[in-house]
Write a protein that holds these residues in place. Structure first.
Motif, short mmCIF file in Angstrom:
data_model
loop_
_atom_site.label_atom_id
_atom_site.label_comp_id
_atom_site.label_asym_id
_atom_site.label_seq_id
_atom_site.Cartn_x
_atom_site.Cartn_y
_atom_site.Cartn_z
N GLN A 17 6.52 5.15 7.20
CA GLN A 17 6.50 6.60 6.97
C GLN A 17 7.29 7.36 8.03
N ALA A 39 0.69 4.19 -2.79
CA ALA A 39 0.53 5.61 -2.48
C ALA A 39 1.62 6.44 -3.16
N ARG A 40 2.84 5.91 -3.15
CA ARG A 40 3.95 6.66 -3.76
C ARG A 40 3.83 6.69 -5.28
N ARG A 79 -7.98 8.28 -2.09
CA ARG A 79 -6.95 9.23 -2.48
C ARG A 79 -7.60 10.55 -2.88
N THR A 114 1.50 9.30 -6.33
CA THR A 114 2.11 10.64 -6.32
C THR A 114 2.92 10.87 -7.60
N ASN A 118 4.18 1.74 9.26
CA ASN A 118 3.78 1.81 7.85
C ASN A 118 4.93 2.20 6.93
N ARG A 133 0.81 -1.22 0.00
CA ARG A 133 0.00 0.00 0.00
C ARG A 133 0.84 1.27 0.00
N LEU A 134 2.00 1.22 0.65
CA LEU A 134 2.86 2.41 0.63
C LEU A 134 3.39 2.64 -0.79
N ARG A 159 2.27 18.11 0.06
CA ARG A 159 0.98 17.61 0.56
C ARG A 159 1.04 17.45 2.07
N LEU A 205 -0.82 7.53 5.02
CA LEU A 205 -0.28 6.55 4.07
C LEU A 205 -0.95 6.69 2.70
N GLN A 206 -2.27 6.62 2.68
CA GLN A 206 -2.98 6.65 1.40
C GLN A 206 -2.71 7.93 0.63
N GLU A 207 -2.57 9.03 1.36
CA GLU A 207 -2.38 10.32 0.70
C GLU A 207 -0.91 10.62 0.42
N ASP A 208 -0.02 9.75 0.87
CA ASP A 208 1.42 9.94 0.66
C ASP A 208 1.85 11.37 0.96
#
Ligand SMILES: Nc1nc2c(ncn2[C@@H]2O[C@H](COP(=O)(O)OP(=O)(O)OP(=O)(O)O)[C@@H](O)[C@H]2O)c(=O)[nH]1
Ligand SMILES: [Mg+2]
Lengths: 352, 139
Positions: free
Chosen positions: B85, A24-25, A121, A28, B83, A20-21, B7, B53-56
């Motif tokens: 981060q 997400a990246r 997102r 971006t 996670n 999932r990370l 962000r 996490l989801q929104e990075d």
């Protein structure tokens, strides 16, 4: 910034493995239209085309996010075989002055937290005017390749006909709410033409009957049952390929089934009407598959995207070849009214 | 083409219902050209870590007025580390006693902004961190 150099292969692979990370990246990278993002998209593209893309549009405050919350919850409550993983993209406007944005769609989606089968997102429109960001379609592709079989896309909701979403989505929901004083306005703006399903949300409020009646009347006017015309889903995209291949779905055989957009009442804050709404969404998907329109929409979308990208690529290719001085001179001649815009173009296209 | 936007997740953990401060910060960051993901009130540490996490995001701002910062902030930080981060900037806004501030800074909070802090300094700190990974001024 945590990722300065990205190993694209790894990123795309990790996404496919369910990291999932990494997802997400990658989102971006894709949102920023970076080289790494593009490479990953190249790798992932063959795996796309599986998801049901559902657009949710309607005036600000109509309850789009609240509905998305309910729709996602409903899908995730289905029994295991056939229980889809759900991706949600919420697009909000960017400030035209600062380029910044406050993205608030998550506020209404708190029920969805803690479910690994859901990924939310937020995206800023970043100056795009059609209700989506320029890279929303690419973000959809990443989710699609990553195995999210339902993708809900909430538009900015300018209350205008947001044609971009009708082009991107298989199924477009137009959300209206009573008492917002803009029922007629929205219809004028041509928003009905893009609706596959109409939702009268806030049905707990006075005026819901009236809003529903107005919508049904407008629909009847828009869909005379005795003609063969299908309602135009979205205006014909400016696209040279359409002349070569009109594509199926552009001309409709008399015996072909016509989809009449159902009007569904909901109370998104409570979940009332959600089963009926999801049922309508599913029926629409079946209709699209049965009539071959699923494929033709897919084709249209891909053509439009290809054309848009081609346009950009051609311009930047041309710009990298044309001499700066020649460009500057043409511009000066144009501003001084020594030549017309057409003459300027002629000269620039011939310039080396 | 490639547009890099900072962000930031702005969020309100805990049970108090005052989100004025959080909204002021969200707007200031937006006006500084950042993209702010705003989650609203009453977020659990799990909700916050998941959103980050989801929104990075590059940074997470926690607005806490309930006095529960010593319970909430370490949990958010631990979940974010789990996670992957650990490089995301975490800052806290609220009325927080000096010894607690020291403790929060020790466990990885980058800055604590008290009631008198200007939003301009928050903007500045985030920019510095994201663009250069420099440790930011602490107050
Ligand atoms: N009474 C009532 N209120 C609702 C209903 N659905 C949403 N709301 C409320 O309407 C407000 C706006 O809801 P959202 O879901 O954020 O609407 P939206 O269309 O996503 O808004 P934007 O993204 O800002 O355009 C919130 O305060 C909701 O709680 C409903 O069915 N009935
Ligand atoms: Mg919304």
């Amino acid at each position: 910034m945590q990722i300065t150099t990205v190993d694209t292969n790894c990123l795309a692979d990790a996404v496919l493995e369910g990291d999932r990370l990494a997802l997400a990246r990658l989102l971006t990278e894709v949102e920023n239209d970076t080289a790494a993002g593009r490479e990953a998209l190249d790798m992932l593209f063959p795996r796309t085309g599986q998801a049901h893309i559902i657009g949710i549009t309607g005036a600000p405050g109509a309850g789009k996010s609240s509905l998305v919350n309910q729709i996602a919850r409903h899908y995730r409550s289905l029994p295991e075989p056939g229980k889809p993983r759900v991706a949600i993209i919420g697009v909000d406007p960017s400030s035209p002055f600062t380029g910044g944005a406050v993205l608030g769609d998550r506020v209404r989606m708190r029920d969805l937290v803690g479910d690994p089968g859901i990924f939310i997102r937020s995206m800023a429109a970043r100056g795009a005017l059609g209700g989506l960001a320029q890279t929303t379609a690419a973000v959809v592709q990443v989710f699609d390749a990553a195995g999210f079989s339902v993708i809900l896309v909430e538009t900015v909701g300018a209350g205008q006909a947001e044609v971009d979403i009708a082009r991107l989505a298989h199924t477009t929901l137009v959300v209206e709410a009573p008492g917002m004083g803009d029922d007629i306005q929205a219809i004028k703006a041509g928003i009905l033409e893009i609706a596959d399903i109409l939702v009268v949300n806030k049905a707990d409020r006075p005026g819901a009957d009236n809003a529903e009646r107005i919508l049904r009347n407008m629909l009847e006017l828009g869909h005379p049952t005795d003609t063969l015309y299908h309602h135009p889903h979205c205006p014909e995209p400016e696209n040279p390929f359409n002349e070569v291949d009109a594509g199926p779905g552009e001309t409709r055989r008399p015996d072909q089934e016509v989809w009449l957009p159902p009007v569904i009442r909901t109370v998104a804050t409570r979940g009332t009407g959600t089963p009926e709404l999801v049922d309508a969404i599913q029926r629409h998907a079946e209709y699209l598959r049965r009539t071959g329109e699923w494929k033709s929409r897919d084709q249209n979308r891909i053509q439009t995207e290809l054309f848009e990208r081609l346009k950009k690529a051609l311009v930047s290719h041309w710009r990298s070849r044309v001499d700066d001085q020649a460009y500057g001179e043409a511009l000066t001649d144009l501003t001084e009214r020594r030549i017309s815009p057409y003459q300027a173009i002629q000269r620039l296209l011939e310039a080396k | 083409m490639a547009e890099r936007k900072i962000r930031v997740l702005v969020t309100k953990p805990g049970l108090d219902g005052h989100d004025r401060g959080a909204k002021v910060v969200a707007r200031a960051l937006r006006d500084a050209g950042m993209e702010v993901i705003y989650t609203g009130l009453r977020q659990t540490p799990e909700m916050i870590a998941e959103a980050a996490l989801q929104e990075d995001v590059d940074a997470v701002g926690l607005s806490i007025l309930s006095g529960a910062h010593m319970a909430l902030v370490p949990r958010v930080i631990n979940l974010m580390r789990a996670n992957g981060q650990e490089n995301v900037l975490v800052f806290v806004g609220g009325i927080i006693p000096e010894p607690d501030v020291r403790h929060l800074l020790e466990i990885g909070v980058a800055a604590v902004y008290g009631p008198g802090s200007s939003t301009a300094s928050i903007v500045e700190d985030i920019r510095k961190y994201v663009l250069g990974e420099k440790p930011i001024a602490q107050n």
